[in-house]
Design an enzyme around this catalytic site. Structure first.
Site, short mmCIF file in Angstrom:
data_model
loop_
_atom_site.label_atom_id
_atom_site.label_comp_id
_atom_site.label_asym_id
_atom_site.label_seq_id
_atom_site.Cartn_x
_atom_site.Cartn_y
_atom_site.Cartn_z
N HIS A 187 -12.93 73.14 7.35
CA HIS A 187 -11.95 72.04 7.28
C HIS A 187 -10.56 72.58 7.55
CE1 HIS A 187 -14.38 69.00 4.67
NE2 HIS A 187 -15.08 69.51 5.64
N TYR A 231 -7.96 64.04 -2.37
CA TYR A 231 -7.57 64.12 -3.78
C TYR A 231 -6.73 62.88 -4.08
CZ TYR A 231 -8.75 69.14 -3.88
OH TYR A 231 -9.40 70.37 -3.84
N PRO A 236 -10.60 72.70 -12.31
CA PRO A 236 -11.21 72.73 -10.97
C PRO A 236 -10.36 72.16 -9.84
CG PRO A 236 -12.26 71.08 -12.35
CD PRO A 236 -11.32 71.83 -13.23
N LYS A 238 -10.52 76.89 -7.32
CA LYS A 238 -10.19 78.33 -7.25
C LYS A 238 -11.19 79.23 -7.98
CE LYS A 238 -6.59 78.01 -4.73
NZ LYS A 238 -6.89 78.17 -3.31
N TYR A 284 -3.58 76.62 -1.12
CA TYR A 284 -4.89 75.95 -1.05
C TYR A 284 -5.89 76.79 -0.24
CZ TYR A 284 -8.30 72.26 -1.22
OH TYR A 284 -9.45 71.56 -1.48
#
Ligand code: APR
Ligand code: PHB
Length: 413
Positions: A74, A203, A295, A299, A387
């Protein structure tokens, strides 16, 4: 029965298995012990986002073949606020880096296969594991298997036995500093047989609470809903789950939530937790044994991978280069990266969740922060580079300008 090995490893999760594998690649022998059965750990559904550095570590260790074939690469993620979606172009913002969606249990299967193919020793379904003589040159692990008592004398022990393991609690009182925060919510995790609503992760921050739309394959969706920390699954019949997801996603004509068979549901409490230092004598702690992240940002597995990268580096220094400084350096090196991921996971958690009793001002702060982040080059880059995962050598002395230059040249790790 008495055995001997260079590194005894307690726990065959991602940390323990990858440590065994990295050591093997450097010619260092190990024995891994796991209290659950092989089938259990190969089917335990956990997170599924691999940072670029984790992908590279798995590849370099020779266990990346299936991940490369089946993992979904992605180049972006979306953050949604009150139903309005904003895309982060990870590739552009990080000089070409990406994340790979590949379930943790698939990583586990690949690592177990690789260990067993290489003749590595893993004892499953062990009982009564205990560690001894940690501050001597010959630490020991005792355990039972099929009722029989065994002892392994080691040069070092890898404490990779997760948050409820025995290694951390075997360190004498007063040695560890504990840092901890519990969040006033949990995540209800759902695995469903349905097409993910988008090709990328979404998200969502919504007045009804957080939701996350992830996936395992083009046919399997992984979904999360902010819930009470001690939520009863019985409160979440399938109909309620789909209804709530639709509300929090804010479905419009560009996106459709496809309902499907729910294969699994579970509640994860959320906390940030770190112990310092991550070693005592000849015991190294790695992965969840030393730290937990909420979560948000996925990570956990990635930190387990970077910890064991540093642990393998330290042990290789000791065994192969007689470098006596390598061992004591482990904890500081690992913690420098751990704290940055802890900070990022905390900040993404704070940005994306609704906190009970926080009042209307908290939502306005979040909206202002998002608005700032989405309109600031620096803000976007900061989320994106965290990220996709900070390079393993990020904490080493190197001016930011030089690192940026290396990343843009595609050479950053
Ligand atoms: N003896 C042997 N094995 C043990 C013992 C024990 N006393 N206690 C726990 N274990 C095993 C557990 O059964 C588990 O398989 O140790 C393993 C620890 O694995 P994880 O919990 O997966 O932890 P870790 O390898 O550090 O990986 C961290 O996994 O938990 C997720 O979200 C977390 O993604 C993160 C990653
Ligand atoms: C997952 O797919 O399980 C996942 C993805 C992103 C997260 C957490 C979990 O932040």
């Amino acid at each position: 029965m008495n055995m001997r090995t260079q590194v005894g490893i307690v726990g065959a999760g991602p940390a323990g298995l990858l440590l065994a594998h990295l050591l093997d690649r450097c010619g260092i022998e190990s024995i891994a012990l796991e209290d659950r059965g092989r089938e259990h750990i190969e089917n335990r559904v956990r997170a599924g986002v691999l940072e670029q550095g984790t992908v590279d570590t798995l590849d370099e260790a020779g266990v990346g073949e299936r991940m490369r074939r089946q993992g979904l690469v992605h180049h972006g993620i979306e953050l949604s606020f009150n139903g309005r979606r904003h895309r982060l172009n990870l590739r552009e913002l990080t000089g070409g880096r990406a994340i790979t969606v590949y379930g943790q249990q698939e990583v586990i299967k690949d690592l177990i296969n690789a260990r067993l193919d290489a003749g590595g020793q893993i004892f499953f379904e062990v009982e009564e594991t205990s560690v001894h003589d940690l501050d001597t040159d010959a630490p020991k692990i005792r355990f039972r298997k099929n009722g029989e008592a065994h002892e392994i004398t080691c040069d070092f022990i890898g404490g990779c036995d997760g948050s409820h393991g025995i290694c951390r609690s075997s360190i004498p009182a007063g040695v560890l500093n504990v840092f901890e925060r519990a969040y006033p919510f949990g995540w209800l995790g759902i695995l469903a047989q349905s097409k993910p609503p988008s090709e990328e992760l979404i998200y969502c921050n919504h007045p009804r609470g957080f939701a996350l739309f992830s996936m395992r394959s083009p046919e399997i969706t992984r979904l999360y809903i902010q819930c009470e920390p001690d939520e009863e699954i019985a409160n979440w019949p399938d109909d309620r789950i789909w209804q709530e997801l639709e509300l929090r996603l804010g479905v419009d004509e560009s996106i459709r939530l496809e309902e499907g068979t729910i294969l699994q549901k579970g509640v994860t409490p959320m906390r940030s937790f770190v112990v310092e230092p991550m070693q005592f004598g000849r015991l190294f702690l790695a992965g969840d044994a030393a730290h937990i992240v909420p979560p948000t940002g996925a990570k956990g597995l990635n930190l387990a991978a970077s910890d064991v990268h540093y642990a393998a580096e330290a042990l290789t220094g000791f065994f192969k280069r007689q470098d006596n400084d390598a061992i004591p350096a482990y904890s500081d090196k690992a913690l420098a990266r751990v704290w940055k991921s802890e900070r990022f996971s905390w900040s993404l958690t704070m940005l994306m969740h609704r906190f009970p009793d926080d009042g209307a001002i908290a939502a306005r702060f979040q909206e202002a922060e998002l608005d700032y982040l989405m309109h600031s080059e620096a803000g976007l880059r900061s989320i994106a580079e965290n990220y996709v995962g900070l390079p393993l050598d990020f904490a080493e002395d190197r001016p930011a300008g030089a690192r940026l230059h290396a990343m843009q040249a595609g050479a950053g790790r």
